[in-house]
Design an enzyme around this catalytic site. Structure first.
Site, PDB file in Angstrom:
ATOM      1  N   LYS A 112       0.832  -1.300   0.210  1.00  0.00           N
ATOM      2  CA  LYS A 112       0.055   0.067  -0.182  1.00  0.00           C
ATOM      3  C   LYS A 112       0.820   1.211   0.018  1.00  0.00           C
ATOM      4  CE  LYS A 112      -4.336  -1.736   1.938  1.00  0.00           C
ATOM      5  NZ  LYS A 112      -5.335  -1.760   3.203  1.00  0.00           N
ATOM      6  N   LYS A 197      -6.119 -10.085  -5.226  1.00  0.00           N
ATOM      7  CA  LYS A 197      -7.175 -10.355  -4.186  1.00  0.00           C
ATOM      8  C   LYS A 197      -8.510  -9.416  -4.757  1.00  0.00           C
ATOM      9  CE  LYS A 197      -7.546  -8.050  -0.196  1.00  0.00           C
ATOM     10  NZ  LYS A 197      -7.176  -7.673   0.935  1.00  0.00           N
ATOM     11  N   LYS A 200     -11.881  -4.089  -1.608  1.00  0.00           N
ATOM     12  CA  LYS A 200     -13.091  -3.481  -1.629  1.00  0.00           C
ATOM     13  C   LYS A 200     -12.892  -2.069  -2.517  1.00  0.00           C
ATOM     14  CE  LYS A 200     -14.354  -3.598   2.964  1.00  0.00           C
ATOM     15  NZ  LYS A 200     -13.003  -3.793   3.858  1.00  0.00           N
TER      16      LYS A 200
HETATM   17  P1  AMP Z   1     -11.330  -5.805   5.240  1.00  0.00           P
HETATM   18  O1  AMP Z   1     -12.064  -5.692   4.090  1.00  0.00           O
HETATM   19  O2  AMP Z   1      -9.837  -5.724   4.810  1.00  0.00           O
HETATM   20  O3  AMP Z   1     -11.658  -5.116   6.485  1.00  0.00           O
HETATM   21  O4  AMP Z   1     -11.490  -7.410   5.397  1.00  0.00           O
HETATM   22  C1  AMP Z   1     -12.385  -8.123   6.480  1.00  0.00           C
HETATM   23  C2  AMP Z   1     -12.190  -9.543   6.710  1.00  0.00           C
HETATM   24  O5  AMP Z   1     -12.599 -10.078   5.251  1.00  0.00           O
HETATM   25  C3  AMP Z   1     -10.840 -10.092   6.858  1.00  0.00           C
HETATM   26  O6  AMP Z   1     -10.852 -11.064   7.659  1.00  0.00           O
HETATM   27  C4  AMP Z   1     -10.162 -10.307   5.395  1.00  0.00           C
HETATM   28  O7  AMP Z   1      -9.257 -11.269   5.462  1.00  0.00           O
HETATM   29  C5  AMP Z   1     -11.505 -10.862   4.714  1.00  0.00           C
HETATM   30  N1  AMP Z   1     -11.259 -10.507   3.135  1.00  0.00           N
HETATM   31  C6  AMP Z   1     -11.053  -9.278   2.511  1.00  0.00           C
HETATM   32  N2  AMP Z   1     -11.057  -9.567   1.278  1.00  0.00           N
HETATM   33  C7  AMP Z   1     -11.140 -11.116   1.157  1.00  0.00           C
HETATM   34  C8  AMP Z   1     -10.997 -11.769  -0.178  1.00  0.00           C
HETATM   35  N3  AMP Z   1     -10.935 -11.592  -1.209  1.00  0.00           N
HETATM   36  N4  AMP Z   1     -11.105 -13.193  -0.005  1.00  0.00           N
HETATM   37  C9  AMP Z   1     -10.902 -13.712   1.158  1.00  0.00           C
HETATM   38  N5  AMP Z   1     -11.010 -13.027   2.391  1.00  0.00           N
HETATM   39  C10 AMP Z   1     -11.373 -11.623   2.522  1.00  0.00           C
END
Ligand code: AMP
Ligand code: TRP
Length: 342
Positions: A112, A197, A200
């Site tokens: 990042k 990945k 968002k």
């Molecule tokens: P975040 O959106 O980064 O706050 O992620 C929230 C949760 O979703 C965390 O446990 C991440 O590891 C999981 N997560 C986010 N993106 C993915 C993805 N593409 N595949 C699997 N898990 C995800």
């Protein structure tokens, strides 16, 4: 009783990656078998350029979606991180425990910060210290398990190191938590770029399925997903990342086995054998995702019509969370040698 903590940051609308990698398990398994807390970790959304009104809107939307997905305030605690001061209070002590070197080794920081610099933005100091705040989120509750997707494994490892070091220096204060990952779909990939990945916020949203996408949008995104050369449906993430991703998603949409049945999701490699063309696989995946999201979207519409209910849940959740975290963080303050306030 096992204590579970996990969180989602409101940097964008929740995605299918969030759901399959984390939220679905929180709902179907974790909240039933442990004392579980789930947080909209809003302070983490401030580590990058952000619009205040958008963060506010997304925080509320994320909380609403967690409830719509099935987190039940009678079974678990749902709250907003910034409503509980103990997180930032503990974070400072952990900044005094972590080292500069270990934070600079974090993959997410490296990626990042390079991206921010490339687009002419400065790198906020909080982007570097962010895993320390995440460690505080976890350790303030004497958490045993942290259900997360693959991308968070390194941060939970760091949390373990910090907890162990703190306990060795100042006496046993924290539980040393471990990450738990889903059996399938631990890293859902972008449909247009299946080697990165599904995040968002990506410049292009064509490869991201948002939980609130309409059925026809979901279908379009999946039917247009990048697949690989050849025609055989095989599960091989190395040589066929696009097809493997669809198979993971399809497997992740299947039955998790629930709280008591244990996790027995479909095996992506076995699923591959049931398809004779990419088109057939895409249609089945689109159908499965649409069916999986439908009830969540329906409940979201009801809850979103009256945010009052959601706000009450968050208020009560914050009280519960504070009551657990307060004595733990107080104990940490005493352990490092700070004078009690009286
Ligand atoms: P975040 O959106 O980064 O706050 O992620 C929230 C949760 O979703 C965390 O446990 C991440 O590891 C999981 N997560 C986010 N993106 C993915 C993805 N593409 N595949 C699997 N898990 C995800
Ligand atoms: N860093 C996590 C992510 O980007 C979000 C998060 C913050 C979190 N604090 C946490 C996850 C504590 C689990 C436990 O996904």
């Amino acid at each position: 009783m096992t204590r579970i903590f996990s969180g989602v940051k409101p940097t964008g609308p929740l995605t299918l990656g969030n759901y399959l990698g984390a939220v679905r398990r929180w709902v179907e398994v974790d909240q039933h078998r442990a004392d579980a807390l789930f947080s909209v970790v809003d302070l983490h959304a401030l580590t990058v350029e952000h619009d205040p009104a958008r963060v506010r809107r997304l925080s509320r939307q994320a909380a609403t979606l967690l409830l719509a997905a099935g987190l039940d305030p009678a079974l678990c605690t749902v709250f907003v991180q910034s409503h509980v001061d103990e997180h930032t209070r503990l974070s400072y002590l952990l900044e005094c425990t972590a080292t500069d070197g270990e934070l600079r080794r974090m993959i997410q920081y490296k990626e990042k910060s390079v991206r921010a610099l490339a687009s002419g933005e400065s790198v906020r100091f909080s982007l570097l210290s962010y895993p320390v705040l995440m460690a505080a989120d976890i350790l303030a509750y004497r958490t045993d398990e942290v259900p997360v997707g693959d991308d968070q494994a390194q941060h939970v490892e760091l949390t373990r190191d910090i907890a162990t070091r703190f306990n060795q220096r100042y006496g046993h204060t924290f539980s040393v938590p471990k990450a738990t990952r889903p059996a399938v779909a631990a890293r859902v990939m972008d449909l247009q770029e299946p080697t990165s990945k599904m995040g968002k916020s990506h410049e292009s949203t064509a490869g991201i399925i948002y939980l609130l996408d309409d059925a026809d949008v979901v279908r379009k995104k999946i039917m247009r997903a990048v697949t690989d050369s050849g025609r055989e449906v095989e599960y091989d993430p190395e040589t066929k990342p696009g097809v493997a991703n669809l198979l993971e998603i399809l497997a992740g949409c299947g039955d998790l086995g629930g709280a008591t049945g244990g996790e027995k999701p479909a095996d992506p490699a076995a699923l591959a054998e049931t398809f004779t063309s990419y088109g057939e696989l895409k249609r089945a995946t689109a159908d499965a995702v649409i069916e999986l999201l439908r009830p969540v979207q329906e409940r979201h519409a009801v809850l979103a019509a009256d945010f009052g209910q959601v706000d009450v849940v968050l208020k009560e959740g914050a009280v519960r969370a504070r009551n657990i975290a307060r004595p733990v963080v107080d104990a940490a303050y005493r352990a490092v040698g700070l004078l009690p306030a009286g």
